[in-house]
Scaffold this active site. Structure first.
Site, mmCIF file in Angstrom:
data_model
loop_
_atom_site.group_PDB
_atom_site.id
_atom_site.type_symbol
_atom_site.label_atom_id
_atom_site.label_comp_id
_atom_site.label_asym_id
_atom_site.label_seq_id
_atom_site.Cartn_x
_atom_site.Cartn_y
_atom_site.Cartn_z
ATOM 1 N N GLY A 88 0.774 -1.153 0.003
ATOM 2 C CA GLY A 88 -0.167 0.046 0.070
ATOM 3 C C GLY A 88 0.787 1.309 -0.022
ATOM 4 N N LYS A 134 4.209 -0.640 -9.915
ATOM 5 C CA LYS A 134 4.214 0.823 -9.427
ATOM 6 C C LYS A 134 5.463 1.476 -9.571
ATOM 7 C CE LYS A 134 5.433 0.704 -4.881
ATOM 8 N NZ LYS A 134 6.223 1.557 -4.230
ATOM 9 N N THR A 145 3.693 6.926 -5.299
ATOM 10 C CA THR A 145 5.167 6.694 -6.042
ATOM 11 C C THR A 145 5.274 7.688 -7.125
ATOM 12 O OG1 THR A 145 4.855 4.366 -4.974
ATOM 13 C CG2 THR A 145 6.822 5.093 -6.544
#
Length: 333
Positions: free
Chosen positions: A136, A191, A248
């Protein structure tokens, strides 16, 4: 108090050790004996999380057997390419019913395995019922500061996921449960690659439009790869997918975004990495994800261009031009 072992004394492992030590005894393992001595002496991880004290319920150690002995939960917080070696080192001392919590994010180089596959390969298939993957949007520094954070704990066994949810949750950390470890892992891994692309976009001086497009189309790539690995596309709309991706790609604390930003400004990769001071998982994952997508026949155009920049010396500006020149198509084909 029960005992939890945290394997990996980087910033994230240390932040979680501090949090868990509020209710448990915590063994904080580092592979460097000198680092363990520094942690014991300073009661602070000056190398990776300076300024945040370790309570007396945190025991730093360089002895793997000592760290995992009698631990009911073992948390793996090393870089993804070190997960296998860490599990091999811990295997002989692990209790047969231990709950394994993996917070590393990546795809193993060479084997192209998700970390759930690595754990099963090292510890046997029975561990799949005891393994939980915690992911997360979470910067270690903000967790150490006690800022509100949300995570998701995903495992095949609902009881283990709920156990981790309850043990890790606090008045500052909210944890959701999930039964989709594959989707959670793919989101956490990919990600970082998309964040390199978003950082490069910012480094080139592009605007919010470009970053939003990269985040959205990056999410589509994450969903395609997750589905190919047996995960749920819906998972990628949650914390381990969209939530972690937005964080991110957008925040200056992101090491992967920083790598991309400096590449976009024209700096060489080796120079950028040498000055980073921490691991940028997206660099390794870009290679693993690129080859995994080839193996599975999954189209990952952004990931492919990031791979070309990192591993084939392709100019960032050319990668952008090639992405924009792809044949036009329906959005969800």
């Amino acid at each position: 108090m029960d005992k939890i072992a945290v394997l990996g004394a980087g910033a994230w492992g240390t932040a979680l050790a501090r949090l868990l030590a509020e209710r448990s005894r915590v063994a904080l393992w580092t592979w460097q004996a000198e680092h363990a001595r520094e942690l014991l002496r300073d009661r602070e991880n000056r190398a990776f999380l300076p300024g945040y004290a370790l309570s007396e319920t945190v025991l730093p150690t360089g002895d793997m057997a000592e760290a995992v002995r009698d631990a009911s939960i073992v948390l793996v917080a090393v870089p993804s390419d070190a997960v296998r070696a860490t599990l091999v080192a811990a295997k002989a001392a692990l209790a047969s019913d231990v709950t394994l919590v993996v917070v590393a994010k990546g795809i193993e180089p060479g084997t192209l395995m998700l970390l759930s596959e690595v754990t099963a390969d090292v510890l046997g298939s029975a561990v799949e019922e005891r393994a939980v993957f915690l992911s997360g949007p979470s910067f270690a520094l903000e967790v150490a500061r006690g800022l509100p954070t949300n995570l998701v704990a995903a495992g095949r066994n609902a009881e283990r996921s709920l156990l981790v949810q309850q043990r890790f949750a606090s008045d500052r950390l909210r944890v959701y449960s999930s039964d989709d470890p594959a989707g959670v892992q793919v989101g956490g891994a990919l990600k970082n690659v998309i964040a390199i692309a978003a950082g490069a976009s910012d480094g080139l001086g592009f605007g919010h439009n470009t970053r939003a497009a990269l985040i959205t189309r990056g999410l589509a790539e994450m969903a395609r790869l997750a589905a190919a690995k047996g995960g749920s596309v819906l998972t990628l709309s949650g914390l381990a997918g969209l939530g972690d991706l937005v964080l991110t790609c957008s925040a200056e604390l992101s090491r992967n975004r920083t790598v991309g930003f400096e590449l976009g400004r024209g700096r060489a990769l080796a120079e950028v990495l040498s000055g980073l001071g921490h691991v940028a998982e997206g660099v390794t994952t870009a290679d693993s994800a690129y080859h995994l997508a080839e193996r599975l026949g999954v189209d990952l155009p952004i990931t492919s261009e990031v791979h070309a920049v990192l591993y084939q010396g392709k100019p960032v500006a050319q990668a952008v031009r090639d992405l924009l020149a792809r044949p036009l198509k329906k959005e969800w084909d």
